[in-house]
Design a protein around this motif. Structure first.
Motif, mmCIF file in Angstrom:
data_model
loop_
_atom_site.group_PDB
_atom_site.id
_atom_site.type_symbol
_atom_site.label_atom_id
_atom_site.label_comp_id
_atom_site.label_asym_id
_atom_site.label_seq_id
_atom_site.Cartn_x
_atom_site.Cartn_y
_atom_site.Cartn_z
ATOM 1 N N MET A 233 0.921 -1.207 0.231
ATOM 2 C CA MET A 233 -0.104 -0.025 0.068
ATOM 3 C C MET A 233 0.801 1.103 0.023
ATOM 4 N N VAL A 234 0.308 2.218 -0.712
ATOM 5 C CA VAL A 234 1.260 3.481 -0.601
ATOM 6 C C VAL A 234 0.213 4.794 -0.264
ATOM 7 N N GLY A 235 0.394 5.441 0.949
ATOM 8 C CA GLY A 235 -0.321 6.635 1.251
ATOM 9 C C GLY A 235 0.116 7.778 0.747
ATOM 10 N N ILE A 236 -0.578 8.665 -0.160
ATOM 11 C CA ILE A 236 0.052 9.989 -0.782
ATOM 12 C C ILE A 236 -0.887 11.015 -0.785
ATOM 13 N N GLY A 237 -0.611 11.935 0.288
ATOM 14 C CA GLY A 237 -1.678 13.050 0.197
ATOM 15 C C GLY A 237 -0.652 14.378 0.428
ATOM 16 N N PRO A 238 -1.436 15.356 0.056
ATOM 17 C CA PRO A 238 -0.650 16.933 0.026
ATOM 18 C C PRO A 238 -0.367 17.294 1.597
ATOM 19 N N PHE A 239 0.670 17.817 1.597
ATOM 20 C CA PHE A 239 0.745 18.541 3.191
ATOM 21 C C PHE A 239 -0.281 19.731 3.411
ATOM 22 N N MET A 240 -0.677 19.596 4.299
ATOM 23 C CA MET A 240 -1.801 20.491 4.825
ATOM 24 C C MET A 240 -1.373 21.282 6.300
ATOM 25 N N THR A 254 0.035 21.046 -3.616
ATOM 26 C CA THR A 254 -0.860 21.297 -4.425
ATOM 27 C C THR A 254 -1.611 19.812 -5.021
ATOM 28 N N VAL A 255 -2.777 19.907 -5.502
ATOM 29 C CA VAL A 255 -3.511 19.058 -6.122
ATOM 30 C C VAL A 255 -2.842 18.311 -7.159
ATOM 31 N N GLU A 256 -2.186 19.289 -8.019
ATOM 32 C CA GLU A 256 -1.552 18.666 -9.392
ATOM 33 C C GLU A 256 -0.328 17.958 -8.818
ATOM 34 N N ASP A 257 0.624 18.371 -8.044
ATOM 35 C CA ASP A 257 1.585 17.861 -7.821
ATOM 36 C C ASP A 257 1.402 16.364 -7.140
ATOM 37 N N THR A 258 0.211 16.470 -6.386
ATOM 38 C CA THR A 258 -0.178 15.060 -5.693
ATOM 39 C C THR A 258 -0.486 14.124 -6.648
ATOM 40 N N LEU A 259 -1.545 14.682 -7.596
ATOM 41 C CA LEU A 259 -1.806 13.584 -8.575
ATOM 42 C C LEU A 259 -0.720 13.231 -9.517
ATOM 43 N N VAL A 260 0.278 13.852 -9.746
ATOM 44 C CA VAL A 260 1.346 13.308 -10.645
ATOM 45 C C VAL A 260 2.071 12.278 -9.765
ATOM 46 N N MET A 261 2.274 12.454 -8.384
ATOM 47 C CA MET A 261 2.863 11.342 -7.667
ATOM 48 C C MET A 261 2.035 10.219 -7.405
ATOM 49 N N VAL A 262 0.720 10.303 -7.334
ATOM 50 C CA VAL A 262 -0.106 9.235 -7.168
ATOM 51 C C VAL A 262 0.003 8.312 -8.754
ATOM 52 N N ALA A 263 0.019 8.977 -9.550
ATOM 53 C CA ALA A 263 0.194 8.287 -10.845
ATOM 54 C C ALA A 263 1.503 7.680 -11.245
ATOM 55 N N LEU A 264 2.707 8.352 -10.897
ATOM 56 C CA LEU A 264 4.038 7.609 -10.798
ATOM 57 C C LEU A 264 4.046 6.728 -10.041
#
Ligand code: SAH
Length: 355
Positions: A233-240, A254-264
């Motif tokens: 499992m891999v949990g990836i979320g934006p820092f808040m 950012t949402v964009e950076d988080t999505l890039v990391m989820v996809a990669l």
């Protein structure tokens, strides 16, 4: 030219190529500023998830059973040094009642998460795990309690726990040290993750996107570490940012950076179970849907009693703090369906898991 080079690296990754840190860094830097390439990247990752798991999204009922914490992670809202937190512990009865609510809603995985709370000795945890294991023999038990000795992890496993979530937070030692006080170090964090895997836990690592000091090279190192560890499992979320912490006034990820990391991450670990995290849903009201469209396939609706939920405040602006468990279930289900996914209420084990 950039497009062709980007796409050929991604196709190579998808075909199993081992990219180096420089290439990952370039891919991250390129995708974070180019929305067309980012969309294409997310589509590739989503298609790969479909090949491995189909369009199914797995549910995990999250029980945040204590917000006491001995650690002082600079980013975290429930860090020991935050005296503004109203601390709570659920009783054993409350924990079991939360499981019962979850079971009735159809969930077959319970995630027990807490701060690093010394009140829960190994014996105490084993009592809780045993009670859940006996009452719900058909359910997976996931723990997220932080760093322990290997012997403790082994006892939890023997008592019937199946999975363990422990984000590595940052695979770059200098960056890890910017996020944590000196008592915590990356070597021990990694040791825990390798111990958990060796014992037989389905093991979860992960990291935040956009905490202070993070560079794209650090994120590339996170992907390379994930490839080495091969977590389930891999949990990836934006820092808040969280009030009353050293990072209270820092910018969120950012949402964009988080999505890039989820996809990669999906492309690097095709079989991983990847949640569309609450933090992503807190940053953007469609964040979890976007996460699914970038390759995620898990959601973690909250089962913590509503009276305590607002006090498990890892960061400001966390969603779902007022909703009853049943409302969370309906809300998440509608969101999943709205983007063309199906709900799956089975245990949702990793593709390689043999009972
Ligand atoms: N004590 C447990 C659980 C920690 S909370 C443990 O050590 O594993 C679960 C995760 O929330 C952390 O691993 C961290 O990555 C994330 N988190 C904590 N503070 C956050 C913040 N301010 N913004 C976003 N995510 C945060």
């Amino acid at each position: 030219m950039i497009n062709e080079s980007f796409k050929s690296h991604i196709l190579a990754l998808q075909a199993g190529a081992l990219l180096d840190a420089e290439t990952y860094t370039w891919l991250i830097d390129t995708a974070r500023v180019d929305s067309d390439l980012r969309d294409w990247l997310c589509d590739q990752a989503s298609a790969l998830r479909d090949q491995v798991y189909g369009r199914r999204v797995f549910f995990r009922g999250l029980i945040e059973f204590s917000n006491f914490c001995a650690n002082d992670c600079y980013y975290c809202g429930i860090r020991a040094g935050n005296t503004a937190v109203n601390r709570y512990r659920l009783s054993d009865g409350d924990i079991l009642a939360s499981c019962q609510t979850g079971y009735e809603l159809g969930y077959r995985t319970f995630v027990l998460q807490s701060g690093e709370d010394p009140f829960y000795t190994d014996d105490k945890m084993i009592e809780i795990i045993t009670a859940i294991r006996t009452t719900y023999p058909d359910c997976a038990i996931t723990l997220s309690l932080g760093e322990k000795d290997k012997a403790s992890y082994q006892r939890f496993f023997d008592a019937g726990a199946n999975r363990y979530l422990l984000r590595h937070e940052s695979a770059t030692p200098e960056h890890y040290a910017m996020l944590h006080p000196a008592e915590l170090d990356l070597i021990n964090r990694k040791r825990c993750l390798y111990d958990l895997k060796e014992i037989g836990f389905q093991t979860g690592a992960g990291f935040m996107v956009g905490p202070p000091g993070q560079t794209s090279t650090h994120l590339a190192n996170d992907l390379i570490f994930l490839r080495e560890l091969q977590p389930h499992m891999v949990g990836i979320g934006p820092f808040m940012p969280a009030s009353n912490t050293p990072f209270a006034h820092e910018k969120p990820g950012t949402v964009e950076d988080t999505l890039v990391m989820v996809a990669l991450t999906r492309l690097t670990l095709p079989q991983a179970l990847i949640p569309a995290t609450t933090a992503l849903g807190s940053l953007d009201h469609k964040g979890r849907e976007k996460g699914l469209k970038a390759g995620a396939n898990v959601v973690m609706p909250n089962l913590t009693p509503t009276t305590n939920r607002k006090d498990y405040s890892l960061y400001d602006g966390k969603i779902c703090t007022g909703d009853e468990a049943a409302e969370c279930r309906v809300c998440i289900e509608n969101r999943i369906r709205s983007v063309g996914f199906d709900i799956d209420l089975s245990r949702g084990d990793h593709a390689t898991y043999n009972p």
